[in-house]
Write an enzyme that holds these catalytic residues in place. Structure first.
Site, PDB file in Angstrom:
ATOM      1  N   HIS A 170       0.758  -1.230   0.023  1.00 57.38           N
ATOM      2  CA  HIS A 170       0.020   0.031  -0.042  1.00 57.38           C
ATOM      3  C   HIS A 170       0.771   1.172   0.042  1.00 57.38           C
ATOM      4  O   HIS A 170       0.276   2.393  -0.339  1.00 57.38           O
ATOM      5  CB  HIS A 170      -1.051  -0.079   1.313  1.00 57.38           C
ATOM      6  CG  HIS A 170      -2.180   0.938   1.015  1.00 57.38           C
ATOM      7  ND1 HIS A 170      -2.494   1.626   0.056  1.00 57.38           N
ATOM      8  CD2 HIS A 170      -3.483   0.564   1.742  1.00 57.38           C
ATOM      9  CE1 HIS A 170      -3.675   2.121   0.169  1.00 57.38           C
ATOM     10  NE2 HIS A 170      -4.206   1.349   1.201  1.00 57.38           N
ATOM     11  N   ASP A 385     -10.882  -7.594 -19.174  1.00 60.13           N
ATOM     12  CA  ASP A 385     -11.036  -8.954 -19.704  1.00 60.13           C
ATOM     13  C   ASP A 385      -9.422  -9.176 -20.429  1.00 60.13           C
ATOM     14  O   ASP A 385      -8.929  -8.266 -21.009  1.00 60.13           O
ATOM     15  CB  ASP A 385     -11.898  -8.455 -21.179  1.00 60.13           C
ATOM     16  CG  ASP A 385     -11.925  -9.477 -22.109  1.00 60.13           C
ATOM     17  OD1 ASP A 385     -11.376 -10.625 -21.893  1.00 60.13           O
ATOM     18  OD2 ASP A 385     -12.729  -9.370 -23.113  1.00 60.13           O
TER      19      ASP A 385
END
Ligand code: NAG
Ligand code: NAG
Length: 445
Positions: A170, A385
């Site tokens: 992070h 995708d």
């Protein structure tokens, strides 16, 4: 439900690393996260239907393809294949930077034998425990990025699908940068000819900031040792349709006599009230709602592709009874004000103050009687995708989870939102029986 079976664990490097080691300095927004965990998000896809896959009956080609496309993606994201580096200074302070040394990202291949997509999605919105094991590097804290990979990917085969889970340090990314990377990898994987804009790697600092920023070593050591015991928690995903969100928004705006309250502010206020109503708290107890406000759209200097953390945390505090006696509109108006008051001056003041006197977040401080929202309905989830169709759902890992973590995702249908609420099981159960809350919800996908 079966367990997880690990097949391989390998290191993937950038395909065309320039050989020149670059150093990325870290900002207060990055450094304040030293002691907490990584961002863990993953996508579930139906099983690819390529003819080759049907012939071999396994995922070998897909794994190879994901590995190769990841390696090419890392060319554009050198921090993700690097490591954190630290320097100890004479005045008992320590500083950190990202060393883009191409030490590599972790690539784990696993299988969850006998587990289907519906096992994951159907139990009334409850997230089964096995989902946490679809993510690599569980429990690793950001400061451990000095020896742990900053990016780790796990591809888990399901009976009728595949889960791609990513764990990213992070201090290296916020949600926007996390999905920038994920989206970019999907583009490369599906052979897209028009790639999105690449990340802007240099971090942004106020003029005159002395780099690197020094942090007292005692801060890092002290909270290192803070033992944080998590109560037993469950996660449940609630689906809110576009129509139900519009109703909440209209109600909140009408009550507050304004038209400025956003859909998200109305929805989060509804959730906050429902959670608190269903916890047995003293009416005079103080509670907080913490939310993150994006700095990219506020600071002209920061492009959308700015890579790193650019979010400012703000919070609302009130007493339990104040929250419950007020209408939705007043609570939502407070949220609206919180967002509206995060001005450029305020962001800059935070960075300046932090540099002079660093404050590190800890799991304990994140969790105290607060609901915390993370993630955003703006992130591109269903456009990922990889070459065999869109994902059917998104799930998150156990990193930074505490009682009251509310993770917001875009829903599958345009305008809908999925809320993943991480709470004590009792609270979740009580909310499921709370008609006022359930009126707006469609549980399960
Ligand atoms: C991924 O590619 C690297 C080379 O970049 C190779 O060493 C590793 O074995 C591959 N991993 C898998 C699971 O194929
Ligand atoms: C949950 O909220 C509803 C609606 O206010 C309330 O009737 C119910 O008692 C609450 N449940 C618990 C366990 O507090």
């Amino acid at each position: 439900m079966g367990g997880i079976r690990y097949i391989s664990s390998t290191i993937v490097q950038a395909a065309n690393h320039k050989g020149k080691t670059e150093r990325v300095e870290l900002t207060p927004w990055d450094l304040q996260l030293l002691l907490v965990g990584s961002i863990q998000k993953g996508l579930i896809f139906p099983k690819p239907k390529q003819p080759q896959e049907r012939q071999t009956g396994n995922y070998t080609l897909i794994i190879h393809h994901l590995n190769t496309s990841l390696s090419h993606t890392l060319d554009y994201f050198p921090p993700l294949s690097g490591r954190l580096a630290s320097t100890e200074h004479d005045d008992d302070t320590i500083s950190f930077f990202i060393d883009c040394n191409n030490a590599g990202a972790l690539f784990v291949h696993a299988a969850a034998d006998g587990v289907t997509i519906s096992d994951i999605l159907e139990p009334g919105g409850y997230v089964p425990h096995i989902v946490h094991s679809f993510f690599p590097l569980n429990g690793v804290k950001n400061y451990e990025g000095t020896f742990q990979p900053l990016l780790a990917v796990q591809v888990t085969e399901l009976v009728d699908g595949i889960f791609i889970g990513c764990t990213i340090n992070h201090m290296v990314v916020d949600g926007t940068s996390f999905w920038h990377f994920f989206n970019f990898w999907a583009e490369i994987s599906r052979g897209s000819v028009h790639l999105s804009k690449p990340p802007v790697l240099q971090r942004w600092f106020l003029d005159g900031t002395d780099l690197p920023i020094h942090i007292p070593q005692a801060y890092v050591k002290q909270v290192h040792e803070e033992l944080f015991t998590r109560p037993p928690l469950r996660e449940r995903v609630c689906h809110f349709t576009k129509e139900n969100i519009a109703k909440l928004k209209a109600k909140a705006n009408a009550e507050a006599g304004t038209d400025k309250i956003s859909s998200l502010q109305a929805l989060l206020s509804h959730i906050w009230q429902s959670v608190i109503r269903n916890k047995t708290l003293d009416p005079n107890e103080e509670i907080n709602y913490r939310m993150l406000v994006g700095a990219r759209p506020r600071l002209n200097e920061l492009p959308e592709q700015y890579f790193g953390n650019a979010v400012q945390a703000g919070s609302i505090t009130m007493k339990v009874k104040e929250l419950l006696e007020q209408g939705l509109g007043n609570v939502a108006w407070e949220m609206n004000r919180l967002v509206a008051t995060q001005t450029v001056e305020k962001l800059k003041k935070f960075l300046e103050d932090w540099t002079a006197s660093p404050k590190l977040m800890s799991m304990g401080s994140m969790a105290s009687n607060a609901l915390v929202t993370s993630s955003s309905p703006w992130f591109n989830i269903y456009g990922n995708d990889f070459g065999w169709g869109r994902p059917v759902a998104v799930r998150s890992g156990c990193g930074n989870k505490h009682d009251g973590k509310i993770t917001v995702f875009r829903g599958v249908e345009e305008g809908s939102i999925d809320i993943e609420a991480c709470l004590c099981p009792d609270t979740l159960e009580a909310m499921a029986n709370d008609e006022e809350f359930m009126e707006a919800v469609t549980i399960s996908i």
